[in-house]
Scaffold this active site. Structure first.
Site, PDB file in Angstrom:
ATOM      1  CG  HIS A  62      34.977  47.591  32.445  1.00  0.00           C
ATOM      2  ND1 HIS A  62      34.490  46.522  31.732  1.00  0.00           N
ATOM      3  CD2 HIS A  62      36.193  47.198  32.908  1.00  0.00           C
ATOM      4  CE1 HIS A  62      35.354  45.512  31.778  1.00  0.00           C
ATOM      5  NE2 HIS A  62      36.396  45.896  32.477  1.00  0.00           N
ATOM      6  N   GLY A  67      30.649  44.749  35.563  1.00  0.00           N
ATOM      7  CA  GLY A  67      30.121  44.004  36.706  1.00  0.00           C
ATOM      8  C   GLY A  67      28.943  43.107  36.359  1.00  0.00           C
ATOM      9  CD  GLU A  69      31.672  39.990  37.295  1.00  0.00           C
ATOM     10  OE1 GLU A  69      31.158  41.050  37.719  1.00  0.00           O
ATOM     11  OE2 GLU A  69      32.623  39.971  36.508  1.00  0.00           O
ATOM     12  CB  THR A  98      31.416  39.569  33.220  1.00  0.00           C
ATOM     13  OG1 THR A  98      32.686  39.594  33.873  1.00  0.00           O
ATOM     14  CG2 THR A  98      30.726  38.249  33.510  1.00  0.00           C
ATOM     15  CG  HIS A 194      39.468  38.524  31.904  1.00  0.00           C
ATOM     16  ND1 HIS A 194      39.235  39.362  32.968  1.00  0.00           N
ATOM     17  CD2 HIS A 194      39.296  37.265  32.364  1.00  0.00           C
ATOM     18  CE1 HIS A 194      38.928  38.626  34.021  1.00  0.00           C
ATOM     19  NE2 HIS A 194      38.968  37.354  33.690  1.00  0.00           N
ATOM     20  CG  ASP A 283      39.384  45.909  35.237  1.00  0.00           C
ATOM     21  OD1 ASP A 283      39.252  44.851  35.880  1.00  0.00           O
ATOM     22  OD2 ASP A 283      38.799  46.106  34.157  1.00  0.00           O
ATOM     23  CB  SER A 287      32.739  44.069  38.911  1.00  0.00           C
ATOM     24  OG  SER A 287      33.038  42.999  38.020  1.00  0.00           O
TER      25      SER A 287
END
Ligand code: FWO
Ligand code: ZN
Ligand code: ZN
Length: 385
Positions: A62, A67, A69, A98, A194, A283, A287
């Site tokens: 990323h 993140g 979340e 996300t 994912h 990753d 997050s």
């Protein structure tokens, strides 16, 4: 600039013994014994006591942060060049996750271009977690065919409470579009999937592979080591000829919840003869959120790209041959993602080379013929570092 690495143990990844490696500009020019250069300036790098590995490929990072979340304050920071170099990474593939609302593909593209200007090779996935995906052009196919840095679609979430709950038809069409656009553009056109903890696991991918003309290799599912049953299903998926990717960033909390340590996942798959179907990705800057069984957010950590080779080192210290283990972050991702000139120490390939010391710590990093780290000292810093 000409560089000559002398007397280094060379892992193509296949181990070929002690050699010299001649680098001309951004390419590996010659691998041989007692290479000498006369009449022109050459920078000699002493390879004694060191092992030369192909530059590491991290195909899920990323790079602009991820993140969210846990709300706005949990949006993670974007990556800096020095972390990439410390991780021995010379090729990095950027992804959204996300949050496909406040994170944009345009920003992802610009960060990939920035990292390229700073000295590493970058690509990106179009899309994010949700289906229908965010795109640059309104079409996955146009994104893949018209934007050089786009090599696939991802990370598309399934079997996860944070996914868009895509149905089989949506996944079929998305993957078919990625495949055909890849064919049209000479790219992999893989769909980086994912995998969450949902009990449906890989079932939708297996059903598509078994009931359509789409080959199982069009999927590139990640986080396969996140729990023991997904890991078991992943091994079946690999036995069907599929590729599976293990996430190296972790948190001790996750091990308590059954996550399979990436180095152990690698060792297990190699022992089952699946060494060519597996990769590691970090990753990084993504997050690592923790939710309780009611789906309530508990907390989150940030993924680190340096975990990528740390898990390879742990696998080697656990008895896996280096030439086998390092394939997971070099020749395997290069093959899966059709990255030309990447993933091998081979004449004519890009001069992406990592030297590690006898304890398997990153010592020197060369990316496209440029020294980014030498004798454990980072030489190239990011613009604002
Ligand atoms: C594999 C586990 C530990 C981490 C994994 N991370 C992401 O998918 C990236 C994250 N959602 C983001 O958008 O930054 C997860 O959340 O399940
Ligand atoms: Zn993910
Ligand atoms: Zn991710």
């Amino acid at each position: 600039m000409i560089k000559l690495i002398k007397n280094v143990e060379v892992y193509m990844p296949e181990y070929i013994g002690k050699r010299d490696i001649l680098i001309a500009h951004d390419k590996i020019s010659k691998i041989g014994d007692s290479i000498t250069v006369t009449g022109i300036d050459v920078e000699v790098i002493d390879g004694k006591g060191k092992k030369a590995l192909p530059g590491f490929i991290d195909s899920h990072v990323h790079i602009t942060g991820g993140g969210g979340e846990g709300g706005y304050k949990t949006r993670t920071p974007e990556i800096v060049l020095s972390d990439i170099i410390k991780g021995g990474i010379t090729t990095i593939i950027g992804t959204l996750g996300t949050d496909g609302v406040t994170r944009s593909l345009e920003n992802l593209y610009a960060k990939a271009k920035a990292l390229e200007e700073e000295g590493v090779t970058t690509y990106i996935y179009t899309g994010a977690y949700r289906v229908p995906t965010v795109t640059f052009t309104g079409s996955i196919m146009k994104d893949l065919v018209l934007i050089d840095k786009v090599i696939g679609v991802g990370e598309i979430a399934i079997s996860d409470h944070r996914s868009s709950q895509p149905n089989l038809e949506e996944l079929k069409r998305l993957t078919a579009d990625a495949r055909v656009a890849g064919i049209l553009s000479g790219k992999a056109g893989v769909v980086n999937i994912h995998m969450g903890d949902g009990k449906d696991g890989l079932n939708k991918l297996i059903e598509i592979a078994e009931t359509t003309e789409i080959p199982i290799t069009q999927f590139y599912p990640t986080h396969i080591n996140r729990n023991p049953y997904l890991f078991e299903q992943g091994i079946q998926f690999a036995k069907m000829g599929g590729f599976i990717d293990f996430t190296t960033s972790s948190d001790p909390l996750f091990y308590d919840e059954g996550e399979v340590k990436a180095s152990i996942a690698l060792k297990t798959c190699i022992e089952k003869g699946l060494g060519d179907n597996i990769t590691f990705t970090s990753d990084g800057q993504g997050s690592l959120p923790n939710f309780n069984e009611k789906g309530e957010f508990i907390g989150l950590k940030v993924g680190r790209v340096t975990s990528l080779f740390n898990e390879v080192r742990d696998a080697v210290l656990d008895g896996v041959q280096l030439e086998q283990a390092v394939k997971a972050i070099t020749s395997n991702p290069a093959k899966i993602l059709k990255l030309k000139g990447k993933g091998k120490i081979y004449e004519g390939y890009d001069a992406d080379i990592v030297l590690v010391d006898e304890d398997y710590y990153v010592d020197t990093v060369i990316s496209k013929g440029h020294l980014l780290m030498k004798n454990k000292k980072v030489i190239a810093m990011g613009t604002f570092e």
